[in-house]
Design a protein around this motif. Structure first.
Motif, PDB file in Angstrom:
ATOM      1  N   ASP A 414      -6.980  -0.759   7.912  1.00 32.85           N
ATOM      2  CA  ASP A 414      -7.777  -0.657   9.131  1.00 32.85           C
ATOM      3  C   ASP A 414      -8.810  -1.770   9.265  1.00 32.85           C
ATOM      4  OD1 ASP A 414      -9.323   0.129   7.013  1.00 32.85           O
ATOM      5  OD2 ASP A 414     -10.155   1.926   7.978  1.00 32.85           O
ATOM      6  N   PRO A 424       1.303  -4.247  14.444  1.00 35.78           N
ATOM      7  CA  PRO A 424       1.125  -2.808  14.672  1.00 35.78           C
ATOM      8  C   PRO A 424       1.825  -1.960  13.614  1.00 35.78           C
ATOM      9  CG  PRO A 424       2.768  -3.701  16.169  1.00 35.78           C
ATOM     10  CD  PRO A 424       2.178  -4.877  15.456  1.00 35.78           C
ATOM     11  N   ARG A 425       1.341  -0.748  13.449  1.00 37.77           N
ATOM     12  CA  ARG A 425       1.951   0.281  12.607  1.00 37.77           C
ATOM     13  C   ARG A 425       2.113  -0.127  11.149  1.00 37.77           C
ATOM     14  NH1 ARG A 425       4.610  -0.476  17.065  1.00 37.77           N
ATOM     15  NH2 ARG A 425       6.317  -1.533  15.995  1.00 37.77           N
ATOM     16  N   ALA A 427       2.078   0.340   7.162  1.00 36.73           N
ATOM     17  CA  ALA A 427       2.636   1.503   6.460  1.00 36.73           C
ATOM     18  C   ALA A 427       1.665   2.005   5.395  1.00 36.73           C
ATOM     19  CB  ALA A 427       3.969   1.134   5.830  1.00 36.73           C
ATOM     20  N   GLN A 428       0.951   3.076   5.686  1.00 40.93           N
ATOM     21  CA  GLN A 428       0.003   3.620   4.718  1.00 40.93           C
ATOM     22  C   GLN A 428       0.673   4.080   3.423  1.00 40.93           C
ATOM     23  OE1 GLN A 428      -3.461   3.592   4.885  1.00 40.93           O
ATOM     24  NE2 GLN A 428      -3.175   4.182   2.738  1.00 40.93           N
ATOM     25  N   THR A 464       8.868  -0.818   3.015  1.00 42.95           N
ATOM     26  CA  THR A 464       8.600   0.453   3.697  1.00 42.95           C
ATOM     27  C   THR A 464       9.196   1.609   2.916  1.00 42.95           C
ATOM     28  OG1 THR A 464       8.617  -0.736   5.797  1.00 42.95           O
ATOM     29  CG2 THR A 464       8.787   1.664   5.880  1.00 42.95           C
TER      30      THR A 464
END
Length: 484
Positions: A414, A424-425, A427-428, A464
């Protein structure tokens, strides 16, 4: 209540980041390296009376900004000034009596840019997870690495050693164990660690090392370093002495040294630049030789690279679409491979690739992946990773490029500084896995997968959907045997 800790120079007052994490920022580990101290080895920081506020970042080394478009992709923020030899600490709060593992971060930036005081290297996540985290600033560019006959070489490395000695002498006050230090870095930071391994004074200052996208292959021999010193002096119209370089105002010196990289790229002739003609870094550690660490070096390693490192330098500039086949062949040969034998191997895995994409694959191996594997091959029990998550930035073409793993390592998806590269998006779960592996290695020496060996070549793939592979792209790796 604001936390206070006592160092050998004096007491420092930090601030609470959360109920469980305290930060102590801008603590000097050495005296300002300007004035009479210019171009000399770092001197000890002066003690102070009372309690010194350590509430905001210290300044970092003055430097020219990254050239566009990299200035918007690579974090390089933070204040700059002469009192730049300082460090920042994040520690669990309240501090235990000691015994916590310590991680010391050495930032990258081609030995000419970067800052340990950038928000992107905030260590809150490490402290949250039970680690005392330290980021350091060190001298860059000409001040850190220009060869001057009447001054010590590698002043930037001497700064890093001084910071590690400060950690050894003071980190217990912050809850850390000086016998459990992991030094980690990316790009020039990782290359610095490779060079530190060859410095007798650094021996024993760290037990473990994590090398991200850099290892023990990039340095300048003294003759090459002298060529660069002579060229910079010529640009400035001065004699190549420490006194004359020191008399040049920073507003003239910094742009001139930044221009050298462009000059190397425009005319990459080894007769003009020595080893820098291949990696385009005019400021590097100056050494007679640099080899991968010995098996008995006393350090445990986690090493790796990103799958498409060089796309950072090809996609934003749009060079990836226009790079000619002739340039690809010349570079492949300059790296020591036979283009007629090597390029079909790379192309077989990428049948629709344009020359720029094959250039990325070959250069990524020469610059980053193969040096990392040589470290792992040299020290039994080392661990190897590859970061493969492709960023959706630049219409998905940026790929798993250089520095794209940093936000995941620091668990700072963040942070706005990382947004242009992450896209964008982000991957936590990937951040959880990668940051967690780094913390586990610092705590136990085991990041969570099998060590690398010559038979299986076990490699953790951070994507991912993370996985483990044995000898990824082994046919391409084999091309470099006996070459690099």
């Amino acid at each position: 209540m604001e936390p206070i800790r006592t160092t050998r120079q004096g007491a420092v007052r930090g601030r609470l980041v959360t109920d469980d994490v305290a930060a102590f920022l801008g603590i000097p580990f050495a005296a300002p390296p300007f004035g009479e101290a210019r171009f000399r080895a770092p001197a000890p920081a002066l003690p102070w009376d009372g309690v010194r506020d350590a509430l905001s970042y210290g300044v970092s080394m003055p430097r020219a900004p990254y050239a566009p478009p990299f200035d918007t992709l690579i974090p390089d923020d933070g204040p700059q000034d002469e009192d730049c030899l300082n460090l920042n600490i994040w520690s669990p709060h309240p501090a235990p009596g000691g015994g916590l593992p310590v991680m010391v971060w050495i930032h990258g930036g081609a030995f000419a840019n970067g800052s340990g005081s950038a928000s992107s290297y905030d260590g809150s996540a490490f402290a949250r997870d039970g680690v005392v985290y330290v980021s350091i600033n060190y001298r860059l560019g000409a001040d850190g690495f220009l060869k001057l006959e009447d001054r010590p070489d590698n002043r930037g490395l001497l700064d890093q050693i001084a910071a590690l000695e400060w950690v050894r002498d003071n980190i217990e006050a912050f809850g850390g164990d000086p016998r459990q230090v992991t030094v980690f870095g990316e790009s020039a930071g990782a290359m610095s660690i490779g060079a530190l391994l060859a410095q007798p004074r650094a021996r024993g200052l760290f037990r473990r090392a994590i090398l991200q996208s850099g290892a023990a292959h990039h340095f300048l021999r003294p003759a090459s370093a002298r060529l660069i010193t002579a060229r910079l002096a010529e640009k400035l119209g001065i004699e190549a002495t420490a006194e004359e370089f020191a008399a040049v105002p920073l507003e003239r010196l910094l742009p001139a040294q930044a221009e050298l990289r462009g000059e190397i790229g425009a005319r990459p002739d080894p007769a003009l630049w020595g080893e820098a003609a291949l990696n385009m870094m005019p400021f590097e550690p100056v050494l007679d030789e640099l080899a991968p660490p010995a098996a008995d070096c006393g350090v445990e390693f986690l090493v790796g690279s990103n799958r498409e490192e060089y796309r950072l330098f090809l996609v934003p500039t749009e060079r990836i679409d226009v790079l000619p086949q002739s340039k690809l062949r010349l570079a492949t040969a300059a790296y020591g491979l036979d283009p007629d034998k090597a390029l079909p191997v790379y192309a077989d895995r990428r049948p629709d690739a344009v020359p720029g994409e094959l250039f990325d694959a070959v250069t990524t191996d020469w610059f980053y992946r193969i040096p990392a594997l040589r470290v792992a091959e040299s020290v039994p029990g080392s661990y190897v990773y590859e970061f493969a998550r492709r960023s959706p930035a630049h219409d998905g073409r940026l790929g798993a490029c250089h520095a794209s793993e940093l936000a995941y390592v620091f668990d700072r998806l963040d942070d706005p500084a990382y947004a242009p590269m992450l896209g964008p998006r982000p991957a936590q779960p990937l951040a959880d896995a990668m940051h967690g592996a780094w913390v586990a290695f610092a705590k136990t020496g085991d990041p969570g997968w099998a060590p690398y060996d010559a038979e299986r070549r076990t490699t953790r793939i951070f994507d991912t959907a993370p996985s483990v592979e044995c000898d990824p792209r082994g046919d391409e790796r084999a091309l470099w045997e006996g070459v690099r």
